[in-house]
Design a protein around this motif. Structure first.
Motif, PDB file in Angstrom:
ATOM      1  N   ALA A 263      37.780  67.659  67.993  1.00  0.00           N
ATOM      2  CA  ALA A 263      39.244  67.787  68.097  1.00  0.00           C
ATOM      3  C   ALA A 263      39.849  66.491  68.621  1.00  0.00           C
ATOM      4  CB  ALA A 263      39.600  68.957  69.013  1.00  0.00           C
ATOM      5  N   GLU A 264      39.173  65.900  69.613  1.00  0.00           N
ATOM      6  CA  GLU A 264      39.667  64.633  70.167  1.00  0.00           C
ATOM      7  C   GLU A 264      39.698  63.560  69.081  1.00  0.00           C
ATOM      8  OE1 GLU A 264      37.652  65.388  74.585  1.00  0.00           O
ATOM      9  OE2 GLU A 264      36.784  63.952  73.201  1.00  0.00           O
ATOM     10  N   ARG A 266      39.656  63.899  65.801  1.00  0.00           N
ATOM     11  CA  ARG A 266      40.580  64.179  64.706  1.00  0.00           C
ATOM     12  C   ARG A 266      42.019  63.912  65.122  1.00  0.00           C
ATOM     13  NH1 ARG A 266      40.898  69.347  60.631  1.00  0.00           N
ATOM     14  NH2 ARG A 266      42.847  68.686  59.653  1.00  0.00           N
ATOM     15  N   SER A 267      42.375  64.394  66.316  1.00  0.00           N
ATOM     16  CA  SER A 267      43.773  64.213  66.734  1.00  0.00           C
ATOM     17  C   SER A 267      44.083  62.731  66.953  1.00  0.00           C
ATOM     18  CB  SER A 267      44.077  65.038  67.987  1.00  0.00           C
ATOM     19  OG  SER A 267      43.193  64.698  69.009  1.00  0.00           O
ATOM     20  N   MET A 268      43.097  61.985  67.457  1.00  0.00           N
ATOM     21  CA  MET A 268      43.346  60.542  67.646  1.00  0.00           C
ATOM     22  C   MET A 268      43.528  59.855  66.300  1.00  0.00           C
ATOM     23  SD  MET A 268      41.168  59.211  70.913  1.00  0.00           S
ATOM     24  CE  MET A 268      39.660  59.208  70.061  1.00  0.00           C
ATOM     25  N   GLU A 270      44.500  61.248  63.478  1.00  0.00           N
ATOM     26  CA  GLU A 270      45.750  61.680  62.843  1.00  0.00           C
ATOM     27  C   GLU A 270      46.964  61.022  63.491  1.00  0.00           C
ATOM     28  OE1 GLU A 270      44.659  65.945  60.834  1.00  0.00           O
ATOM     29  OE2 GLU A 270      45.570  65.968  62.805  1.00  0.00           O
ATOM     30  N   CYS A 271      46.878  60.869  64.803  1.00  0.00           N
ATOM     31  CA  CYS A 271      47.967  60.186  65.514  1.00  0.00           C
ATOM     32  C   CYS A 271      48.094  58.748  65.015  1.00  0.00           C
ATOM     33  CB  CYS A 271      47.667  60.160  67.012  1.00  0.00           C
ATOM     34  SG  CYS A 271      48.504  61.432  67.921  1.00  0.00           S
ATOM     35  N   LYS A 274      49.569  58.790  61.607  1.00  0.00           N
ATOM     36  CA  LYS A 274      50.954  59.282  61.563  1.00  0.00           C
ATOM     37  C   LYS A 274      51.922  58.258  62.141  1.00  0.00           C
ATOM     38  CE  LYS A 274      53.264  63.688  62.523  1.00  0.00           C
ATOM     39  NZ  LYS A 274      53.323  64.225  61.155  1.00  0.00           N
ATOM     40  N   TRP A 275      51.475  57.596  63.206  1.00  0.00           N
ATOM     41  CA  TRP A 275      52.342  56.600  63.838  1.00  0.00           C
ATOM     42  C   TRP A 275      51.593  55.258  63.923  1.00  0.00           C
ATOM     43  CZ3 TRP A 275      51.950  61.566  66.193  1.00  0.00           C
ATOM     44  CH2 TRP A 275      53.075  62.373  66.031  1.00  0.00           C
TER      45      TRP A 275
ATOM     46  N   LEU B  12      41.946  64.401  74.821  1.00  0.00           N
ATOM     47  CA  LEU B  12      42.796  65.297  74.030  1.00  0.00           C
ATOM     48  C   LEU B  12      44.166  65.433  74.687  1.00  0.00           C
ATOM     49  CD1 LEU B  12      42.419  66.812  71.441  1.00  0.00           C
ATOM     50  CD2 LEU B  12      41.710  68.819  72.734  1.00  0.00           C
ATOM     51  N   ARG B  14      45.695  63.169  76.466  1.00  0.00           N
ATOM     52  CA  ARG B  14      46.460  61.944  76.178  1.00  0.00           C
ATOM     53  C   ARG B  14      46.975  61.949  74.736  1.00  0.00           C
ATOM     54  NH1 ARG B  14      42.534  59.362  79.291  1.00  0.00           N
ATOM     55  NH2 ARG B  14      41.291  58.800  77.481  1.00  0.00           N
ATOM     56  N   THR B  15      46.088  62.318  73.810  1.00  0.00           N
ATOM     57  CA  THR B  15      46.473  62.267  72.393  1.00  0.00           C
ATOM     58  C   THR B  15      47.586  63.267  72.100  1.00  0.00           C
ATOM     59  OG1 THR B  15      44.154  61.810  71.960  1.00  0.00           O
ATOM     60  CG2 THR B  15      45.522  62.295  70.062  1.00  0.00           C
ATOM     61  N   SER B  18      50.838  62.193  73.639  1.00  0.00           N
ATOM     62  CA  SER B  18      51.400  61.083  72.888  1.00  0.00           C
ATOM     63  C   SER B  18      52.041  61.584  71.589  1.00  0.00           C
ATOM     64  CB  SER B  18      50.281  60.077  72.598  1.00  0.00           C
ATOM     65  OG  SER B  18      50.683  59.179  71.613  1.00  0.00           O
ATOM     66  N   ALA B  19      51.332  62.466  70.869  1.00  0.00           N
ATOM     67  CA  ALA B  19      51.859  62.976  69.595  1.00  0.00           C
ATOM     68  C   ALA B  19      53.141  63.767  69.814  1.00  0.00           C
ATOM     69  CB  ALA B  19      50.801  63.847  68.928  1.00  0.00           C
ATOM     70  N   LYS B  22      56.002  61.448  70.697  1.00  0.00           N
ATOM     71  CA  LYS B  22      56.482  60.755  69.504  1.00  0.00           C
ATOM     72  C   LYS B  22      57.275  61.710  68.607  1.00  0.00           C
ATOM     73  CE  LYS B  22      52.887  57.286  69.497  1.00  0.00           C
ATOM     74  NZ  LYS B  22      51.480  57.084  69.214  1.00  0.00           N
ATOM     75  N   SER B  23      57.034  63.004  68.767  1.00  0.00           N
ATOM     76  CA  SER B  23      57.790  63.994  67.997  1.00  0.00           C
ATOM     77  C   SER B  23      58.999  64.491  68.789  1.00  0.00           C
ATOM     78  CB  SER B  23      56.884  65.179  67.656  1.00  0.00           C
ATOM     79  OG  SER B  23      55.763  64.743  66.959  1.00  0.00           O
ATOM     80  N   ALA B 104      44.449  70.547  62.834  1.00  0.00           N
ATOM     81  CA  ALA B 104      45.227  69.490  62.174  1.00  0.00           C
ATOM     82  C   ALA B 104      46.449  69.223  63.037  1.00  0.00           C
ATOM     83  CB  ALA B 104      45.635  69.944  60.783  1.00  0.00           C
ATOM     84  N   LEU B 105      46.698  67.970  63.301  1.00  0.00           N
ATOM     85  CA  LEU B 105      47.806  67.621  64.196  1.00  0.00           C
ATOM     86  C   LEU B 105      49.141  68.142  63.656  1.00  0.00           C
ATOM     87  CD1 LEU B 105      48.418  66.062  66.804  1.00  0.00           C
ATOM     88  CD2 LEU B 105      48.920  64.072  65.395  1.00  0.00           C
ATOM     89  N   ASP B 106      49.330  68.028  62.343  1.00  0.00           N
ATOM     90  CA  ASP B 106      50.588  68.503  61.747  1.00  0.00           C
ATOM     91  C   ASP B 106      50.766  70.003  61.959  1.00  0.00           C
ATOM     92  OD1 ASP B 106      51.547  66.102  60.932  1.00  0.00           O
ATOM     93  OD2 ASP B 106      50.647  66.193  58.933  1.00  0.00           O
ATOM     94  N   LEU B 109      51.841  70.536  65.496  1.00  0.00           N
ATOM     95  CA  LEU B 109      53.249  70.161  65.686  1.00  0.00           C
ATOM     96  C   LEU B 109      54.166  71.216  65.073  1.00  0.00           C
ATOM     97  CD1 LEU B 109      53.012  66.314  65.007  1.00  0.00           C
ATOM     98  CD2 LEU B 109      53.294  67.459  67.207  1.00  0.00           C
TER      99      LEU B 109
END
Lengths: 491, 230
Positions: A263-264, A266-268, A270-271, A274-275, B12, B14-15, B18-19, B22-23, B104-106, B109
């Motif tokens: 998860a860490e 993947r989210s890193m 994707e972040c 995305k940005w 996790l 931090r990520t 941050s996400a 940014k949103s 999935a991050l999306d 969100l």
């Protein structure tokens, strides 16, 4: 497939049929023997009467047969016959029932042990003959000592006897058929009824699958003969349940341990995608750390599996255990001091033939746990002692959150008192790995409370060379299997 | 919108923070159950993203305690426990949503957005007040058909006011929901942000939409609409 019921049915039917046929056969032949003997006695009585009523006179022979006695021998249609000869073969008398010209077969037994045999009567019917030799009474005293030997053969029609014997045979056969039919009908049913508890046990056992291993047989409901089987099955299911639970827990824990770094990661990623304009440069470092963490998990799991399959290479050499303990603790002393832990070492110098790398790995893990989990200001006591032919290393540390019921779980893979991660530092594999290493070395490790809130790990092994030889099979294995990467790592 | 992340994995944490920042979310983080519970009960969050396996106090216990104390804040359970029994247990314990790691991050969100929307009773992603239209999915604002360019903070403020449209929103509420606790109570950061926002949405149509209630706060509403107190 072997069927107990079929085998029992076949064997029981065979045995019962054999007994039935044998019994009825014996009964028939016994009855036949008795009837024939009885028939022979009657003929013998008639023959004795003839011999008793036969007298030798100076003129020849005189017969004092009464009319009543002779009635059976008189008529042509009579069923009895007799013929009397001198020893020379000269006929001196015959019954009137004998047709002229016909002769009876002549055999001479003794009077008290006559010859008995089957014959065909002059009229063609079956008969039973009895013959013996005897000396008649003399009427003249002058003839004493000069009695002539006479041969008598008496024959009786045996058709009635044969009929009786046939009836007996038919009756026996009928009963045999009836009893065999009854046996064929009864035995399978009796067996089915008798084996029903076994069938039920089998059916209940068949219904138990991986999801219902908690099922147990109620022993009180089982017949006495099946109770040991039920008990063994219960024990087996208990062990299987524990094993399945352990594997399920292990799989779930492994999945959980892998899910978080995934998860860490993947989210890193994707972040960053995305940005991209605000991509943190530290992401690369983090990615590397996650990869290393996942690598450690895989390495430890592999070491565990190899250890459990007996594929762990053990290189035994003479090791100064006390020095090894001191060296290992050296690496943790500063951290212990930082946490305000009061540590003491009680070392009895002992040399032992063992694998120093594996032993160091176990000690590293125990020290790390002790420093990491002892409450601030707590106490750690490490001791090395020689007990008879064993070296015993104990590591005791004060604890505040462990309970007695936690002890059996301490060596489970991925077990942690607190299920949460500790920043990826503790995977919960250290103690299970330590036990696996200890086992590979021929040592043992146990945990217990000392009654004063101290958790005490006791690691012990044989000092003698024999202990080394026990693991000799592993000595020749390639060093690539050695979990060197684990040494000095926190597990 | 202000979100609390209770997660013991520092990376996790931090990520995600941050996400979400940014949103355009205001984000606070907690690393264990006790800290998470304390923060969730002392700050008015629109959403709590809660891990289950936490040090000190597990997530389900935090959730149960929150509900026991009467907090109705929306809770999204984010955990590696993926069995149906785990999900059922989490939802029955009072969670509003459940997401399994890795995710999935999306999707995260989108779920956060939906839960925040539901916190104010809105089901549609589009909000409108008079001729002002806000597309919360695209985070785009139009006034009288013309696009309005806003900074992230201005957009957050406008979206929050739009969710509370027709109601008086106090400065403290704005601080609590738009800023993540880093605002000096004596500063005029909120007044300044409102002022800038007014200018930007007034460029296309001078008719005011953000009204000041002296001593009380602000209302986003058409001038003709009678307002109610929140």
């Amino acid at each position: 497939m072997i069927s107990i019921r079929r085998q029992l049915t076949r064997k029981l039917l065979g045995a019962v049929l054999l007994i039935l046929i044998g019994g009825l056969g014996a009964l028939y032949f016994g009855a036949r023997e008795v009837a024939t003997d009885q028939f022979d006695r009657t003929i013998h009585a008639k023959a004795l009467a003839i011999s008793t009523l036969t007298f030798q006179t100076a003129e020849g022979f005189r017969f004092e047969f009464t009319d009543r006695f002779m009635r059976g021998f008189d008529e042509h249609k009579s069923r009895d016959y007799f013929q009397l000869w001198e020893a020379s073969g000269r006929e001196i008398a015959r019954s009137e029932s004998m047709p002229g010209g016909a002769n009876l077969p002549r055999r001479a037994g003794k009077i008290d042990h006559p010859a008995e045999w089957n014959v065909t009567l002059p009229n063609g019917r079956p008969g039973r003959a009895l013959g013996f030799a005897f000396k008649p009474k003399v009427t003249d005293p002058a003839l004493h000592g000069r009695e002539k030997e006479l041969h008598l053969v008496v024959v009786s029609d045996r058709e009635d006897l044969d009929e009786t014997l046939w009836e007996l045979l038919a009756l026996s056969a009928g009963w045999a058929l009836l009893l065999v039919s009854a046996t064929l009908w009864v035995i399978p049913r009796v067996l089915r009824s008798g084996l029903q508890p076994l069938d039920e046990l089998g059916e209940r056992a068949a219904r138990i699958d991986a999801d219902s291993l908690g099922t147990r047989f109620t022993l009180e409901d089982l017949p006495e003969e099946l109770r040991p089987i039920g008990q063994r099955l219960n024990d087996l299911f208990g062990r299987l349940e524990q094993s399945f639970d352990r594997e399920r827990r292990f799989s779930a824990n492994l999945a959980h341990e892998l899910r978080t770094p995934l998860a860490e990661l993947r989210s890193m990623a994707e972040c960053a995608l995305k940005w991209p304009e605000s991509r943190d440069p530290s992401v690369d470092q983090e990615t590397l750390a996650i990869a290393q963490q996942m690598e450690r998990i895989v390495t430890h799991i592999l070491a565990l599996v190899r250890g459990e399959e007996g594929q762990l290479a053990v290189t035994t050499e003479l090791t100064a255990v006390g020095q090894l303990v001191r060296d290992t603790w050296e690496g943790f002393a500063a951290r212990a001091a930082e946490r305000g832990l009061n540590a003491s070492l009680q070392i009895e110098e002992t040399e032992c033939a063992t694998d120093p790398a594996l032993l160091r790995s176990i000690l590293t893990n125990l020290c790390d746990n002790a420093v990491g989990y002892t409450p601030a200001g707590g106490e750690i006591v490490i001791a090395v002692r020689r007990r008879s032919d064993r070296v015993v290393i104990t590591m005791a540390n004060s604890t505040s959150d462990l309970e007695e019921e936690d002890l059996p779980k301490l060596f489970d893979r991925f077990w942690r008192k607190e299920a949460a991660r500790s920043g990826g530092l503790h995977l919960g594999l250290g103690l299970s790995l330590s036990r696996t290493f200890a086992k590979a070395m021929g040592w043992e490790i146990v945990a217990a409370f000392d009654g004063q809130n101290h958790l005490v790990f006791t690691l012990s092994g044989l000092i003698t060379v024999a202990a080394v030889n026990d693991t000799a099979g592993m000595l020749a294995r390639p060093s690539a299997d050695r979990p060197d990467t684990l040494i000095d790592q926190t597990i | 919108m202000r979100v609390l992340i209770v997660e013991d994995s520092a990376r996790l944490q931090r990520t995600l923070a941050s996400a979400l920042r940014k949103s355009n979310y205001a984000v606070d983080v907690a690393g264990d159950g006790d800290e998470g519970l304390w923060m969730a009960t002392t700050h008015p969050y629109d959403l709590v993203v809660l891990d289950i396996m936490l040090p000190k106090r597990d997530g389900l216990s935090v959730l149960a305690e929150l509900r026991r104390r009467g907090h109705s804040v929306h809770v999204l359970l984010l955990t590696a426990r993926d069995t149906i029994a785990d999900r059922v247990q989490g939802l029955r314990a009072g969670a509003d949503d459940y997401l399994v790691k890795p995710f999935a991050l999306d999707e995260l969100l989108a779920r956060v957005e939906a839960l925040c929307r539901r916190a104010y009773g809105d089901k549609q992603p589009d909000l409108s007040v008079g001729d002002l239209e806000i597309d919360t999915t695209a985070r785009a604002v139009r006034r009288a058909g013309k696009a309005v360019e806003l900074t992230a903070r201005e957009y957050q403020l406008l979206e929050y006011l739009a969710h509370r449209r027709g109601h008086i929103v106090t400065r403290t509420e704005i601080e609590n929901h738009i800023y993540d606790g880093a605002v000096d109570p004596m500063s005029n950061v909120v007044d300044s942000a409102v002022c800038n926002l007014r200018k930007k949405i007034g460029a296309a149509n001078a008719s005011p939409l953000i009204h000041t209630r002296r001593g009380q706060g602000y209302i986003l509403a058409e001038a003709s609409v009678k307002t109610a107190t929140a």
